[in-house]
Design a protein around this motif. Structure first.
Motif, PDB file in Angstrom:
ATOM      1  N   UNK A 112      88.100  25.315  14.891  1.00 53.71           N
ATOM      2  CA  UNK A 112      89.519  24.974  15.044  1.00 53.71           C
ATOM      3  C   UNK A 112      89.616  23.833  16.048  1.00 53.71           C
ATOM      4  N   UNK A 113      90.335  22.802  15.684  1.00 48.60           N
ATOM      5  CA  UNK A 113      90.520  21.576  16.471  1.00 48.60           C
ATOM      6  C   UNK A 113      89.228  21.059  17.106  1.00 48.60           C
ATOM      7  N   UNK A 114      88.164  21.055  16.320  1.00 49.96           N
ATOM      8  CA  UNK A 114      86.920  20.456  16.773  1.00 49.96           C
ATOM      9  C   UNK A 114      85.996  21.341  17.579  1.00 49.96           C
ATOM     10  N   UNK A 115      86.363  22.604  17.778  1.00 44.88           N
ATOM     11  CA  UNK A 115      85.536  23.552  18.531  1.00 44.88           C
ATOM     12  C   UNK A 115      85.131  24.716  17.644  1.00 44.88           C
ATOM     13  N   UNK A 116      83.857  25.086  17.706  1.00 40.88           N
ATOM     14  CA  UNK A 116      83.416  26.327  17.071  1.00 40.88           C
ATOM     15  C   UNK A 116      83.967  27.478  17.908  1.00 40.88           C
ATOM     16  N   UNK A 117      84.647  28.411  17.260  1.00 37.75           N
ATOM     17  CA  UNK A 117      85.228  29.547  17.966  1.00 37.75           C
ATOM     18  C   UNK A 117      84.327  30.777  17.933  1.00 37.75           C
ATOM     19  N   UNK A 118      83.605  30.939  16.826  1.00 38.65           N
ATOM     20  CA  UNK A 118      82.732  32.103  16.659  1.00 38.65           C
ATOM     21  C   UNK A 118      81.752  31.846  15.527  1.00 38.65           C
ATOM     22  N   UNK A 119      80.633  32.554  15.572  1.00 41.62           N
ATOM     23  CA  UNK A 119      79.701  32.559  14.437  1.00 41.62           C
ATOM     24  C   UNK A 119      80.224  33.558  13.422  1.00 41.62           C
ATOM     25  N   UNK A 120      79.881  33.318  12.170  1.00 44.77           N
ATOM     26  CA  UNK A 120      80.353  34.174  11.084  1.00 44.77           C
ATOM     27  C   UNK A 120      79.177  34.557  10.210  1.00 44.77           C
ATOM     28  N   UNK A 121      79.140  35.811   9.800  1.00 39.29           N
ATOM     29  CA  UNK A 121      78.125  36.289   8.872  1.00 39.29           C
ATOM     30  C   UNK A 121      78.168  35.443   7.592  1.00 39.29           C
ATOM     31  N   UNK A 122      77.018  35.041   7.044  1.00 35.80           N
ATOM     32  CA  UNK A 122      77.005  34.198   5.842  1.00 35.80           C
ATOM     33  C   UNK A 122      77.734  34.814   4.654  1.00 35.80           C
ATOM     34  N   UNK A 123      77.631  36.128   4.490  1.00 36.48           N
ATOM     35  CA  UNK A 123      78.336  36.777   3.381  1.00 36.48           C
ATOM     36  C   UNK A 123      79.841  36.710   3.578  1.00 36.48           C
ATOM     37  N   UNK A 124      80.296  36.911   4.807  1.00 41.03           N
ATOM     38  CA  UNK A 124      81.714  36.821   5.110  1.00 41.03           C
ATOM     39  C   UNK A 124      82.209  35.389   4.914  1.00 41.03           C
ATOM     40  N   UNK A 125      81.408  34.418   5.314  1.00 40.57           N
ATOM     41  CA  UNK A 125      81.773  33.010   5.116  1.00 40.57           C
ATOM     42  C   UNK A 125      81.925  32.713   3.628  1.00 40.57           C
ATOM     43  N   UNK A 126      80.987  33.165   2.810  1.00 42.02           N
ATOM     44  CA  UNK A 126      81.052  32.933   1.363  1.00 42.02           C
ATOM     45  C   UNK A 126      82.294  33.579   0.759  1.00 42.02           C
ATOM     46  N   UNK A 127      82.603  34.803   1.178  1.00 39.25           N
ATOM     47  CA  UNK A 127      83.808  35.483   0.666  1.00 39.25           C
ATOM     48  C   UNK A 127      85.075  34.730   1.068  1.00 39.25           C
ATOM     49  N   UNK A 128      85.133  34.293   2.305  1.00 42.98           N
ATOM     50  CA  UNK A 128      86.308  33.569   2.792  1.00 42.98           C
ATOM     51  C   UNK A 128      86.493  32.255   2.043  1.00 42.98           C
ATOM     52  N   UNK A 129      85.416  31.494   1.888  1.00 43.75           N
ATOM     53  CA  UNK A 129      85.504  30.224   1.176  1.00 43.75           C
ATOM     54  C   UNK A 129      85.881  30.434  -0.290  1.00 43.75           C
ATOM     55  N   UNK A 130      85.354  31.489  -0.915  1.00 38.92           N
ATOM     56  CA  UNK A 130      85.698  31.797  -2.310  1.00 38.92           C
ATOM     57  C   UNK A 130      87.173  32.156  -2.443  1.00 38.92           C
ATOM     58  N   UNK A 131      87.684  32.951  -1.516  1.00 34.55           N
ATOM     59  CA  UNK A 131      89.105  33.307  -1.549  1.00 34.55           C
ATOM     60  C   UNK A 131      89.994  32.089  -1.357  1.00 34.55           C
ATOM     61  N   UNK A 132      89.595  31.198  -0.463  1.00 29.73           N
ATOM     62  CA  UNK A 132      90.379  29.985  -0.236  1.00 29.73           C
ATOM     63  C   UNK A 132      90.385  29.107  -1.485  1.00 29.73           C
ATOM     64  N   UNK A 133      89.242  28.977  -2.130  1.00 28.74           N
ATOM     65  CA  UNK A 133      89.156  28.183  -3.355  1.00 28.74           C
ATOM     66  C   UNK A 133      89.991  28.825  -4.459  1.00 28.74           C
ATOM     67  N   UNK A 134      89.927  30.160  -4.546  1.00 24.99           N
ATOM     68  CA  UNK A 134      90.705  30.886  -5.551  1.00 24.99           C
ATOM     69  C   UNK A 134      92.208  30.678  -5.339  1.00 24.99           C
ATOM     70  N   UNK A 135      92.607  30.572  -4.098  1.00 23.01           N
ATOM     71  CA  UNK A 135      94.016  30.352  -3.768  1.00 23.01           C
ATOM     72  C   UNK A 135      94.424  28.888  -3.982  1.00 23.01           C
ATOM     73  N   UNK A 136      93.468  28.045  -4.347  1.00 25.79           N
ATOM     74  CA  UNK A 136      93.770  26.651  -4.615  1.00 25.79           C
ATOM     75  C   UNK A 136      93.732  25.748  -3.404  1.00 25.79           C
ATOM     76  N   UNK A 137      93.181  26.256  -2.287  1.00 24.31           N
ATOM     77  CA  UNK A 137      93.085  25.424  -1.082  1.00 24.31           C
ATOM     78  C   UNK A 137      91.871  24.508  -1.195  1.00 24.31           C
ATOM     79  N   UNK A 138      92.037  23.263  -0.805  1.00 26.01           N
ATOM     80  CA  UNK A 138      90.942  22.295  -0.810  1.00 26.01           C
ATOM     81  C   UNK A 138      90.085  22.528   0.430  1.00 26.01           C
ATOM     82  N   UNK A 139      89.015  23.291   0.280  1.00 24.32           N
ATOM     83  CA  UNK A 139      88.150  23.567   1.434  1.00 24.32           C
ATOM     84  C   UNK A 139      87.076  22.500   1.592  1.00 24.32           C
TER      85      UNK A 139
END
Length: 80
Positions: A46-73
């Motif tokens: 967020x605003x150029x700073x890493x806030x936290x590390x994220x589990x790779x599976x959680x990252x994949x799920x989040x990115x998939x949901x964003x893409x499904x919602x039509x957000x340009x990730x």
């Protein structure tokens, strides 16, 4: 509106910085707020700073949901 989007660390840089990749868009970000980040880790940025590390599976799920919602990730929805 800014979204905190999971991005993958592709290179560690000097001065506690990292290069991240989101859909081919690469950006240098600060790791000042997160310890022990390695190449291949996913971080929430967020605003150029890493806030936290994220589990790779959680990252994949989040990115998939964003893409499904039509957000340009590929970078357009993320804040630099």
């Amino acid at each position: 509106m800014c979204l905190a989007i999971p991005t993958r660390v592709v290179e560690l840089l000097p001065d506690n910085q990292a290069l991240v990749d989101l859909g081919g868009v690469r950006k240098a970000i600060s790791l000042e707020l997160v310890d022990d980040v390695a190449v291949g880790d996913y971080v929430i940025i967020h605003v150029g700073y890493a806030l936290t590390r994220l589990d790779p599976d959680e990252a994949a799920r989040t990115l998939a949901l964003m893409a499904e919602a039509g957000l340009d990730v590929g970078g357009a929805g993320a804040c630099p």
